[in-house]
Design an enzyme around this catalytic site. Structure first.
Site, PDB file in Angstrom:
ATOM      1  N   SER A 551       0.847  -1.191   0.000  1.00 25.75           N
ATOM      2  CA  SER A 551       0.000   0.000   0.000  1.00 25.75           C
ATOM      3  C   SER A 551       0.889   1.251   0.000  1.00 25.75           C
ATOM      4  O   SER A 551       1.690   1.433  -0.921  1.00 25.75           O
ATOM      5  CB  SER A 551      -0.946  -0.033   1.201  1.00 25.75           C
ATOM      6  N   ASP A 637      -9.486  -3.679  -5.840  1.00 26.20           N
ATOM      7  CA  ASP A 637      -8.962  -2.798  -4.802  1.00 26.20           C
ATOM      8  C   ASP A 637      -9.532  -1.396  -4.989  1.00 26.20           C
ATOM      9  O   ASP A 637      -9.446  -0.823  -6.072  1.00 26.20           O
ATOM     10  CB  ASP A 637      -7.434  -2.764  -4.884  1.00 26.20           C
ATOM     11  N   HIS A 671      -7.965  -4.939  -1.716  1.00 28.22           N
ATOM     12  CA  HIS A 671      -6.751  -4.432  -1.092  1.00 28.22           C
ATOM     13  C   HIS A 671      -6.093  -5.456  -0.173  1.00 28.22           C
ATOM     14  O   HIS A 671      -4.873  -5.504  -0.059  1.00 28.22           O
ATOM     15  CB  HIS A 671      -7.087  -3.164  -0.294  1.00 28.22           C
TER      16      HIS A 671
END
Length: 698
Positions: A551, A637, A671
C-alpha cells in the site's frame, strides 16, 4: 530461470496531462479502463507470464504452504470474551477457510473464560454466524460488521463478495435464527445499536467512496424508510459511528487527516438530534470516550503528543486536563471502565498501557520483560469490570492473551498462539531465535530504529540473506509482530528486519510530521539508510537483501527502487501506491481529497506538484539496473487501484528492459488480497518462494 513465454508488452497510447505549466505524456493511462477488454487481457497476460517465470518454484511454494499449515493449529478456538450473559468466541475447523462465530451462556459462578480441548466446540454452544456457509459459492468473502445488540437478541452483520469493501448489511434474530428481510446494500464499516436495540446506525459512502453519511434503520422496516442522521459535506472528512462501551451514547466521528469533530446521540433516544461535543478547529484532533458524568477527551490542542482531558457529558464545554502532555510520550487511546481508565501510549519506540484509578491522577504502567515487544488492549466489551483482556507479542513471542486484574495487578495468561512442530517434527523453541534493536543514521543525522529477528547464532559477516520491511505513512506504527509463515524464512537463515522510518508513528507525532507532505522524502531516505546499515553492520549484503512493503509501503518500495537500486537484490511491492501523483491529482478517484492533508494538494499548489513529481515511482522510472521486482495487486482494490502497479510494471519493462519485473493480479480480490486463510497462506508462500529464489542467487 528460462521460459518460452515472452514478457507482455503494453500498448502505448499517449495521454497528455498539463498542470502548472508542466506537460506530461502518460502512455499507459488507458490501463485505468477496468471495463476495457484490452486491460483485462493485459492483466491476464501478465499473470500468465508471472506463472511461467515462477513455475520452477511450484514445489517450494507447496513446501512453504505446508510448513505454515503444519505449524498452525487448524481446529482452534479463541479465548471467550464475556458480554452480558454470554461468552463470545470464534472457532476454526481443519479444512475450512473461515471462522465460525459462536456464544455460550455464562454459568452460575463462572468467572474465568471456559476452555476448549483442542479447539472443540464448547458444551452448550450457539452458532451465531458460520463464515464458511456464507462464503459458499463465492471466490471471495469478507465480513464487515459483526455487532451484537445490547440485549443480546440481534446480530447486525455485513458481507462483501468481491473485495471492494462495499458491504450488504443484514440483521439476524438470535432468538429464532431468522435473518430479517431488513437488508441494506452498499454500506461501509461501522455500526451502532440504540440502547433498546430498536434502531441500528450505519454508514454509507459517496461517489468517491468516502464514508460521508450516517443512517438510522428501525428494526423490521425496509431500508427505503431509513433516516439520514448526519451528512459530512467537507470532502476532506470521512465519518464513522460506534456505541460507547457504557452503552449510553452513539458517537458519530468525523475526521480529516488533521482535524476531527464528534457528535453524540443518547443511546436511549435514538431519534434525537446529534449534539456536537466540540466544534471542529483546523488542526485539532480529538476523540471521545464516555465515562460516568463526563466525556473523556484525548486531544492534541497545544499538545503535540496528545493529552487526556474531560468535560461534562450533560453540557460539554471546556476541557479539564486529566493526564498532562509529556513530549515524547504519545497518547494513542483511552478505554473507560466503571472504576478505571486504561491509556494506550508509546514511548521510546515501544507501546505501553497506563492504568488510572477513578479519583486519582497518579497512574502506573503495566510492566513487560522483553526489550522489543508490542502490547495493546484486546476485546473488552464490558464496562462494569475490573478485568481487562490484553494482547502481547514480540518478534519471537507468539501472540499471547492475558487477563489483567486492575485491582490486584495480577496478570494471567489465557492463551498463547499455538505453534506446532513443523514437517520435520521439530518443536518451536523461542530460544532458537534472537531479536535485536539496531539504529541506522539517516542522511540528516536522524537515528532510525530497526527491529530485527534471526536464528540464534546467525553470522554477522554479511553472508546472511535478509528481508527488510517498511511502511512509513499515516502515523501507522509497524510494531513487532510474530508470524508463523516467517519461521520458514528464519529457519532458512534469513534475517527479517522492520525499518521504523519517519512517516510512521513509532517515535511520536513529530516522527510522523517529519515524513509527510513536503518532508515525505525522509521516509524513503530513512529506509535506504536502514538497508545500508544492515549491510555495513554485517547483517547482510546488498546482493542478499530483499525489500518488502504494501500500500503506502508499496510507494516506499517504488521510491527506493529509483533512489537506491543498488541497495537491494529484490523488491516486493504489494498493492503499491506507485502512481501517486496522477491519483492525487484526480479528485474523482476514491479517497483522493481526503488524502490531500497527508501528501499535499498538487492541484492547487505548484510546490507540492513539483515535490510529488520528484518522488512518484511511476514518473521517475529510469534506464538503470533495477533489482528484481514483484508487484502484487487486486483487481477490485478501492484503496490503491490495480492500474497503478500495472502501469508501473509496463513502464519499467519498456524503460529498463533487462530487468526482471513480475505483476500478479488477484482478479477476484481487493486491497487485502485473498480472503480465506488457506488462500492467504498460499499467497504468502508465493511471495516467500520468490523472495528465497532471489536471495539464493547471490
Amino acid at each position: 530461470m528460462t521460459t518460452e513465454t515472452p514478457a507482455p508488452e503494453a500498448k502505448r497510447v499517449p495521454t497528455e496531462r498539463i498542470h502548472h505549466g508542466d506537460t506530461v505524456i502518460d502512455e499507459y493511462a488507458w490501463l485505468a479502463e477496468k471495463d476495457n477488454p484490452e486491460t483485462i487481457g493485459y492483466l491476464t497476460a501478465e499473470n500468465a507470464y508471472t506463472e511461467a517465470r515462477t513455475a520452477h518454484l511450484a514445489d517450494l511454494r507447496e513446501t512453504l504452504f505446508n510448513e505454515t499449515r503444519t505449524r498452525t493449529r487448524e481446529t482452534d478456538l479463541s479465548v471467550p470474551v464475556r458480554k452480558g450473559g454470554y461468552w463470545y468466541y470464534t472457532r476454526t475447523e481443519q479444512g475450512q477457510q473461515y471462522g465460525v462465530h459462536c456464544r455460550r451462556p455464562v454459568r452460575e459462578g463462572e468467572i474465568d473464560p471456559p476452555v476448549s480441548a483442542d479447539g472443540a466446540p464448547l458444551d452448550g454452544e450457539e452458532i451465531l454466524l458460520d463464515g464458511n456457509a456464507l462464503a459458499q459459492g463465492h471466490d471471495f468473502f469478507s465480513l464487515g460488521a459483526f455487532d451484537i445488540s445490547p440485549d443480546g437478541r440481534w446480530l447486525a452483520y455485513s458481507t462483501d463478495y468481491s473485495g471492494d469493501e462495499r458491504f450488504t448489511l443484514r440483521v439476524k434474530d438470535l432468538s429464532t435464527g431468522e435473518v430479517l428481510p431488513d437488508e441494506v446494500p452498499d454500506t461501509s464499516y461501522g455500526t451502532a445499536w440504540s440502547a433498546d436495540a430498536s434502531a441500528l446506525f450505519y454508514v454509507t459512502v459517496d461517489e468517491a467512496w468516502r464514508t460521508n453519511r450516517v443512517w438510522r434503520h428501525m428494526i423490521g422496516t425496509a431500508a427505503t424508510e431509513d433516516v439520514l442522521v448526519y451528512e459530512e459535506n467537507d470532502e476532506r472528512f470521512f465519518v464513522g459511528v460506534e456505541l460507547t462501551r457504557s452503552e449510553r451514547f452513539v458517537l458519530i466521528e468525523s475526521h480529516s487527516k488533521v482535524t476531527s469533530e464528534v457528535w453524540v446521540i443518547p443511546a436511549d433516544n435514538p431519534t434525537g438530534e446529534p449534539a456536537v461535543v466540540a466544534p471542529r478547529r483546523q488542526g485539532v484532533e480529538y476523540a471521545v470516550e464516555h465515562h460516568g458524568h463526563r466525556f473523556l477527551i484525548l486531544h492534541n490542542d497545544g499538545a503535540e503528543d496528545f493529552e487526556l482531558a474531560y468535560t461534562s457529558a450533560d453540557a460539554p464545554g471546556d476541557w479539564t486536563p486529566l493526564m498532562a502532555h509529556t513530549p515524547g510520550v504519545r497518547l494513542e487511546g483511552v478505554d473507560a471502565f466503571a472504576n478505571y481508565l486504561v491509556v494506550s501510549l508509546r514511548s521510546e519506540g515501544l507501546t505501553g498501557l497506563r492504568v488510572l484509578a477513578i479519583g486519582s491522577t497518579d497512574g502506573y504502567d503495566i510492566d513487560f520483560p522483553d526489550p522489543i515487544y508490542s502490547v495493546g488492549l484486546d476485546s473488552n466489551p464490558e464496562y462494569q469490570t475490573t478485568r481487562i483482556r490484553l494482547r502481547y507479542t514480540s518478534l519471537i513471542t507468539p501472540s499471547s492473551l492475558y487477563d489483567y486484574d486492575l485491582t490486584t495487578q495480577e496478570m494471567v495468561l489465557r492463551k498463547q498462539q499455538p505453534v506446532l512442530p513443523g514437517p520435520d517434527g521439530r518443536p518451536f523453541d523461542p530460544a532458537g531465535y534472537e531479536q535485536h534493536r539496531e539504529w541506522a543514521v539517516a542522511d540528516d543525522g536522524t537515528k532510525v530504529p530497526i527491529s530485527l529477528v534471526c536464528r540464534a547464532g546467525t553470522p554477522r559477516d554479511g553472508s546472511a540473506p535478509a528481508v527488510i520491511y517498511g511502511y512509513g505513512s499515516y502515523e501507522a506504527s509497524m510494531d513487532p509482530w510474530f508470524s508463523i509463515a516467517r519461521l520458514s524464512l528464519l529457519d532458512r537463515g534469513v534475517v527479517f528486519a522492520v525499518a521504523h522510518i519517519r512517516g510512521g508513528g513509532e517515535l511520536g507525532r513529530h516522527w510522523y510530521e517529519q515524513g509527510k507532505m513536503l518532508a515525505k522524502k525522509n521516509t524513503f531516505t530513512d529506509f535506504v539508510a536502514c538497508a545500508r546499515h544492515l549491510a555495513s553492520s554485517g547483517w547482510t549484503s546488498p546482493d542478499r537483501l530483499v525489500a518488502r512493503g504494501g500500500s503506502a509501503g508499496g510507494l516506499l518500495m517504488g521510491a527506493v527502487a529509483n533512489l537506491a537500486p543498488d541497495a537491494f537484490a529484490g523488491i516486493v511491492a504489494q498493492v503499491p501506491f506507485v502512481d501517486t501523483l496522477n491519483s492525487i491529482l484526480d479528485p474523482s478517484l476514491p479517497l483522493t481529497v481526503t488524502e490531500w492533508e497527508e501528501w499535499g494538494n498538487p492541484l492547487a499548489d505548484p510546490e507540492v506538484y513539483e515535490y510529488m513529481k520528484s518522488y512518484t515511482p511511476y514518473e521517475n522510472v529510469a534506464a538503470v539496473a533495477y533489482p528484481a521486482i514483484l508487484a502484487v495487486t487486486g483487481l477490485n482494490d478501492t484503496r490503491v487501484l490495480y492500474h497503478e502497479p500495472a502501469k508501473w510494471i509496463a513502464r519499467l519493462r519498456a524503460t529498463s528492459p533487462d530487468g526482471e519485473y513480475l505483476l500478479k493480479t488477484e482478479m477476484g480480490a481487493g486491497h487485502g488480497g485473498p480472503s480465506g486463510r488457506y488462500d492467504s497462506w498460499k499467497e504468502e508462500a508465493f511471495v516467500n518462494a520468490w523472495t528465497l529464489d532471489v536471495l539464493n542467487r547471490a
